[in-house]
Design an enzyme around this catalytic site. Sequence first.
Site, PDB file in Angstrom:
ATOM      1  N   GLU A 174       1.849  -5.199  10.700  1.00 59.37           N
ATOM      2  CA  GLU A 174       1.404  -3.799  10.739  1.00 59.37           C
ATOM      3  C   GLU A 174       2.321  -3.089  11.727  1.00 59.37           C
ATOM      4  OE1 GLU A 174      -1.162  -2.642   8.955  1.00 59.37           O
ATOM      5  OE2 GLU A 174      -2.212  -4.456   8.313  1.00 59.37           O
ATOM      6  N   GLU A 194       1.592   3.417   3.007  1.00 59.77           N
ATOM      7  CA  GLU A 194       2.027   2.807   4.269  1.00 59.77           C
ATOM      8  C   GLU A 194       3.539   2.625   4.141  1.00 59.77           C
ATOM      9  OE1 GLU A 194      -0.507  -0.634   4.791  1.00 59.77           O
ATOM     10  OE2 GLU A 194      -2.293   0.604   4.516  1.00 59.77           O
ATOM     11  N   HIS A 220       0.886  -1.166   0.000  1.00 62.05           N
ATOM     12  CA  HIS A 220       0.000   0.000   0.000  1.00 62.05           C
ATOM     13  C   HIS A 220       0.923   1.214   0.000  1.00 62.05           C
ATOM     14  CE1 HIS A 220      -3.292  -2.714   1.839  1.00 62.05           C
ATOM     15  NE2 HIS A 220      -3.446  -2.599   0.540  1.00 62.05           N
ATOM     16  N   HIS A 265       3.042  -3.570   6.479  1.00 63.25           N
ATOM     17  CA  HIS A 265       1.989  -2.562   6.303  1.00 63.25           C
ATOM     18  C   HIS A 265       1.998  -1.564   7.461  1.00 63.25           C
ATOM     19  CE1 HIS A 265      -0.515  -4.394   2.967  1.00 63.25           C
ATOM     20  NE2 HIS A 265       0.387  -5.334   3.201  1.00 63.25           N
TER      21      HIS A 265
HETATM   22 ZN   LIG Z   1      -1.865  -2.005   4.204  1.00 64.31          ZN
END
Ligand SMILES: [Zn+2]
Length: 419
Positions: free
Chosen positions: A282, A87, A84, A191
């Site tokens: 994350e 990110e 992404h 991410h």
């Molecule tokens: Zn993401």
Amino acid sequence: MSNLMLLLGLLNFALCYGLEFRYHNTTEVEEYLKAVHRNYSSFTHLHSIGKSVEGRDLWVLVLGKSPTEHTIGIPEFKYVGNMHGNEVVGRVVLLQLIDHLTQGYLSDPQVTRLLNSTRVHILVSMNPDGFEASTRGCVYSEGRFNKHGMDLNRNFPDAFQGNMDMAREVEVQAVMDWLQTEPFVLSANLHGGAVVASYPYDNSNEGSELQSGSSVSPDDDVFIHLAKTYSFTHKSMHNGNSCYDLKNFKDGITNGFNWYPLKGGMQDYNYIWDQCLELTLELSCCKYPPETDLPGLWEDNKQALLAYMQLVHLGVKGQVLDSRGTPVKNAIVEVQGRNNLCPFKTDRNGEFYRLLLPGNYTFKVSEGTFSERCTAFKVDEESRSITQVSPLTMTSSSTWPRPTHSHTRACITVTAVTT
Ligand SMILES: [Zn+2]
């Protein structure tokens, strides 16, 4: 001095004194990776696995004793960042990781041991177009999608809800093709927007995998161990603190589906279709934090990134050979009690890698009409060196037909490894 000369000068400075904590654009990342490869050509390899919609290369830096090709017995590991585009912390920490690994090889024992025993692939940005289009912001900003406005983490083939008619974006196709070229064993996809280690499955068709709101894979115990290793080595992830209004994650980990169902994700694809166990990490509440936060974010993740790579040596690896000692490719290697949606198969060298926690396991190896059950063996927690348990005596059991194929005397060589 021309701009290029100045850039090269700055990059060489960075190589000597550590990489600056700031956001590097796509051109700077490319120049940095080329400079790294020039300076450390004996243990790095740089190649592009394809191009983005706007024609930017998807550069992969490979690090290891034999960087250009797979070596039998050396597992393949990968990190993918910035899928992404907005990110961005994954992208930053992967550049810092490259800096740490290249500076540390042959001087830092931890790094040297890792790169002597593992081949590491790092794709700093899977979505460079998205990064270039992104605007700084914590929660929502431009640049998540690729240039076609597609979410790359919803564009992979999905084993639970067929999406085979979906067109694959070029960035996704490049990763799928890349997976075919190397027998990857373990990976992580970095991410932002939360602080948690998420593990498969991300999706479900509400079959037997669905248990108490989680979509549970046959390797759930291994995935939980992988996720906890990251979260507890990370400075704070294991505290499970929520970001904004997100829920608390016990121990800083979550089953992907339990958090939210996701169709066409990369981690399920890696695990189900490519037998590469993958987590989605994350790394920060803020997707695109101020540059002043970057040194702290690197320190939060540094040891966790290193510890996670080491987990590629967890469990068992081996080679299936026929009676003439020739490697058998595409032999199915199943661990009893783990019914993987796509059975794990040996690679072109007859190798297999199975990440397993310490315990007793029975393997079944089959190829063509040959089918044989191998004796049980133990993955020993205390064993830190490679233990040869070869060749295993195969039991003749009425459950399994006597072999009739030319692989009649095929045997499996099992190496138990734990770290
Ligand atoms: Zn993401």
